[in-house]
Enzyme design. Structure first.
Site, PDB file in Angstrom:
ATOM      1  N   THR A  81      87.827 -22.941  55.550  1.00 48.10           N
ATOM      2  CA  THR A  81      86.780 -23.769  54.908  1.00 48.10           C
ATOM      3  C   THR A  81      87.251 -24.374  53.583  1.00 48.10           C
ATOM      4  O   THR A  81      87.160 -25.583  53.369  1.00 48.10           O
ATOM      5  CB  THR A  81      85.511 -22.920  54.646  1.00 48.10           C
ATOM      6  OG1 THR A  81      85.897 -21.741  53.924  1.00 48.10           O
ATOM      7  CG2 THR A  81      84.827 -22.519  55.935  1.00 48.10           C
ATOM      8  N   ASP A 103      99.850 -20.091  54.494  1.00 45.85           N
ATOM      9  CA  ASP A 103      98.727 -19.376  53.892  1.00 45.85           C
ATOM     10  C   ASP A 103      98.865 -17.932  54.358  1.00 45.85           C
ATOM     11  O   ASP A 103      98.601 -17.606  55.519  1.00 45.85           O
ATOM     12  CB  ASP A 103      97.401 -19.987  54.352  1.00 45.85           C
ATOM     13  CG  ASP A 103      96.185 -19.254  53.785  1.00 45.85           C
ATOM     14  OD1 ASP A 103      96.312 -18.059  53.439  1.00 45.85           O
ATOM     15  OD2 ASP A 103      95.105 -19.857  53.704  1.00 45.85           O
ATOM     16  N   LYS A 139      92.903 -10.028  50.213  1.00 41.00           N
ATOM     17  CA  LYS A 139      92.895  -9.480  51.574  1.00 41.00           C
ATOM     18  C   LYS A 139      94.032  -8.464  51.737  1.00 41.00           C
ATOM     19  O   LYS A 139      93.890  -7.324  51.342  1.00 41.00           O
ATOM     20  CB  LYS A 139      92.953 -10.635  52.564  1.00 41.00           C
ATOM     21  CG  LYS A 139      91.658 -11.464  52.498  1.00 41.00           C
ATOM     22  CD  LYS A 139      91.700 -12.729  53.283  1.00 41.00           C
ATOM     23  CE  LYS A 139      90.371 -13.438  53.238  1.00 41.00           C
ATOM     24  NZ  LYS A 139      89.534 -13.215  54.415  1.00 41.00           N
ATOM     25  N   ARG A 167      80.459 -18.033  61.152  1.00 41.71           N
ATOM     26  CA  ARG A 167      81.685 -18.824  61.190  1.00 41.71           C
ATOM     27  C   ARG A 167      81.537 -19.795  62.359  1.00 41.71           C
ATOM     28  O   ARG A 167      81.999 -19.559  63.459  1.00 41.71           O
ATOM     29  CB  ARG A 167      82.928 -17.941  61.372  1.00 41.71           C
ATOM     30  CG  ARG A 167      83.161 -16.936  60.266  1.00 41.71           C
ATOM     31  CD  ARG A 167      83.836 -17.431  59.009  1.00 41.71           C
ATOM     32  NE  ARG A 167      83.165 -18.378  58.148  1.00 41.71           N
ATOM     33  CZ  ARG A 167      83.460 -18.543  56.856  1.00 41.71           C
ATOM     34  NH1 ARG A 167      84.371 -17.806  56.274  1.00 41.71           N
ATOM     35  NH2 ARG A 167      82.847 -19.449  56.134  1.00 41.71           N
TER      36      ARG A 167
HETATM   37  N1  F0G Z   1      92.854 -18.910  52.974  1.00 38.01           N
HETATM   38  C1  F0G Z   1      92.335 -18.048  53.875  1.00 38.01           C
HETATM   39  C2  F0G Z   1      92.995 -17.882  55.194  1.00 38.01           C
HETATM   40  C3  F0G Z   1      91.194 -17.308  53.556  1.00 38.01           C
HETATM   41  O1  F0G Z   1      90.707 -16.454  54.438  1.00 38.01           O
HETATM   42  C4  F0G Z   1      90.599 -17.479  52.279  1.00 38.01           C
HETATM   43  C5  F0G Z   1      89.389 -16.753  51.918  1.00 38.01           C
HETATM   44  C6  F0G Z   1      91.161 -18.394  51.393  1.00 38.01           C
HETATM   45  C7  F0G Z   1      92.300 -19.088  51.775  1.00 38.01           C
HETATM   46  C8  F0G Z   1      90.572 -18.627  50.047  1.00 38.01           C
HETATM   47  O2  F0G Z   1      90.851 -17.548  49.240  1.00 38.01           O
HETATM   48  O3  F0G Z   1      88.611 -16.596  48.605  1.00 38.01           O
HETATM   49  O4  F0G Z   1      90.680 -16.028  47.311  1.00 38.01           O
HETATM   50  O5  F0G Z   1      89.689 -18.302  47.189  1.00 38.01           O
HETATM   51  N2  F0G Z   1      88.666 -16.140  52.734  1.00 38.01           N
HETATM   52  C9  F0G Z   1      87.482 -15.376  52.436  1.00 38.01           C
HETATM   53  C10 F0G Z   1      86.791 -14.984  53.710  1.00 38.01           C
HETATM   54  C11 F0G Z   1      86.570 -15.983  51.442  1.00 38.01           C
HETATM   55  O6  F0G Z   1      85.639 -14.531  53.634  1.00 38.01           O
HETATM   56  O7  F0G Z   1      87.388 -15.030  54.763  1.00 38.01           O
HETATM   57  P1  F0G Z   1      89.901 -17.087  48.013  1.00 38.01           P
END
Ligand code: F0G
Length: 481
Positions: free
Chosen positions: A132, A222, A265, A388
């Protein structure tokens, strides 16, 4: 870690001792109904005092280790030149083999900087799937995200171990159509978040890297769930069966130009960074860091979190840590499948996912099935999932609704936080919900923000189905649970 019992059953066993705990609270069904109505049928807007199992996300909600907490006590809180920066630099060099890094306060700040430096209006960014915040940032810079996943990536029931692979033929077609000069970079996401935490193979990453370098295209990874992806490679890619998670992680790094990640994570800490072996790329991004995040040696993160991240990066490639949530998710998903619940298979990283289209076939995409199912799961269990699906996809530039490729209720399994009993409880409530799925209706926006609408959007249950669901629940379980 998975262990085999005498009866042949495999269970995920905790490779840690739980010495600090946090009290959990299961508020009764009437309060849960009230809470979801107060929160506009959006699980993001619930207060945690009303949540029993917080399965919204694994982001920043993992249990930290004793060594991470201890490291926070020796943080060097300098504005510039702090020693904590160098400890993380050493960890990134040792574990990832990358020389240069820029701390940022969360992962999306890395996306902001990468967008600003590499994405120009009209450029395209091919990727295995968007996240997102990724899409919002790159589009804000005038870029267009192209999703070039494999033919079965969106099939929720599958035996393909690597649904996160990039389709190489489609990649070639993108290069031919747009020309390498109009491709900002190719982005690979470790365990593609929005399509069920599905990993890519090392073979695929290598092929992407070879194609990209032939055309002078940068490869950006990423790596928010990098250690889980490495763990899946070890488990699922025969060639790497005997390699360690640490070796696989390092090999992945040798195939990319830039790594960025949300440290919230795999690294079990709050923060993020961009890392590379190219001084030139590092120098291109560096000037922007103090403007948007903070000086180079803290980048908007607290020094305490930088210290904890230095430990977290080293710990995440320990197989017992890399597998801690992946194995529990596998158990959770297998149990859902046993009970006939349409879960995403094979099990991935981050969460157990339920296919809301299959769960609620009577709803169309614009009834927001994943949002409705997430709210219903909360009402029935007190566990809060995250939508999602279509709600998580913003409208296009003409204001038209876009139907998401896939509608998932995501039940995140943060690392080292929940147990098998918690999973059994959720599976049981999902089973009840599945038997009563005809009671679940659609949702309608009452307040719709212009960007990332899933965060603050408020909705209502069409025809007040929430009340009917709560009444059915009380008839079966009573009012106290
Ligand atoms: N990339 C991925 C694959 C992510 O899952 C997330 C965040 C981000 C970037 C952004 O990172 O939150 O540190 O700014 N995922 C969270 C989720 C918010 O709920 O899956 P962030």
């Amino acid at each position: 870690m998975n262990v085999k019992l005498t009866n042949g059953k495999v269970i995920p066993i905790e490779m840690h001792k739980i010495r600090i705990v946090q009290k959990a609270n299961l508020v009764p069904i009437d309060r849960r109904l009230e809470a979801i109505e107060e929160g506009g049928y959006n699980t993001v807007l619930l207060r945690t005092r009303d949540v029993f199992l917080d399965m919204l996300t694994d982001s920043g909600t993992n249990a930290m280790s004793d060594n991470q907490l201890a490291a926070m006590m020796v943080a060097d809180d300098a504005y510039a030149g702090g020693e904590s920066y160098y400890k993380l630099k050493d960890a990134i060099k040792d574990v990832l083999g990358l020389e240069y890094y820029l701390p940022v306060h969360p992962g999306r700040a890395a996306e902001h900087l990468l967008g600003r430096v590499f994405v120009r209006p009209g450029m395209v960014i091919p990727m295995n799937y968007h996240f997102t915040t990724t899409r919002a940032h790159f589009e804000m810079c005038g870029g267009r995200v192209l999703e070039i996943y494999g033919h079965d990536a969106l099939e929720t029931e599958s035996s393909n171990p690597f649904k996160g692979n990039l389709d190489l033929e489609k990649f070639q077609a993108v290069i031919d159509e747009h020309g390498p000069e109009n491709i900002a970079f190719v982005r690979m996401e470790a365990t593609t978040n929005l399509i069920g935490g599905q990993p890519f193979s090392l073979e695929n990453l290598r092929a992407v890297s070879e194609m990209a370098s032939k055309h002078g295209i940068l490869v950006v990874l990423d790596g928010s769930l990098i250690s889980e992806n490495a763990y899946f490679i070890k488990r699922r890619e025969a060639k790497y069966m005997n390699a360690t998670v640490a070796e696989i992680t390092k090999e992945m790094m040798s195939l990319v130009d830039i790594l960025y990640l949300s440290g919230r994570k795999s690294a079990c800490v709050r923060g993020g960074f961009i890392a590379t072996n190219s001084k030139e790329l590092f120098e291109k991004i560096k000037p922007w860091l103090p403007l948007f995040e903070g000086f180079l040696t803290y980048g908007g993160m607290s020094s305490k979190e930088i210290e904890a991240m230095a430990v977290g990066i080293r710990e995440m490639v320990d197989i017992n840590v890399a597998s801690s949530s992946a194995d529990l998710i596998e158990y959770f998903v297998n149990r859902m499948v046993e009970e006939g619940i349409p879960a995403v298979t094979p099990p991935g990283g981050l969460a157990g996912h339920v296919d809301a289209h299959k769960f609620l076939p009577h709803l169309g995409s614009f009834d927001y099935p994943a949002g409705a199912l997430s709210a219903a799961i909360y009402i029935a269990s007190g566990a809060r999932p995250m939508e999602r699906g279509t709600i998580s996809l913003d409208r296009d530039e003409n204001g038209n609704e876009l139907a998401s490729d896939i509608e998932l209720a995501r039940l995140a399994v943060p690392r080292r936080v929940y147990t098998m009993a918690h999973m059994e409880y959720v599976v049981d409530r999902l089973k009840w919900l599945y038997a009563n799925r005809n009671l679940i209706g659609g949702l309608k926006f009452t307040e719709e923000p212009p960007v990332l609408r899933f965060f603050f959007g408020r909705l209502e249950a069409v025809d007040g189905w929430g009340k009917k669901l709560a009444e059915a629940f009380k008839a079966d379980f009573g009012a106290d649970c």
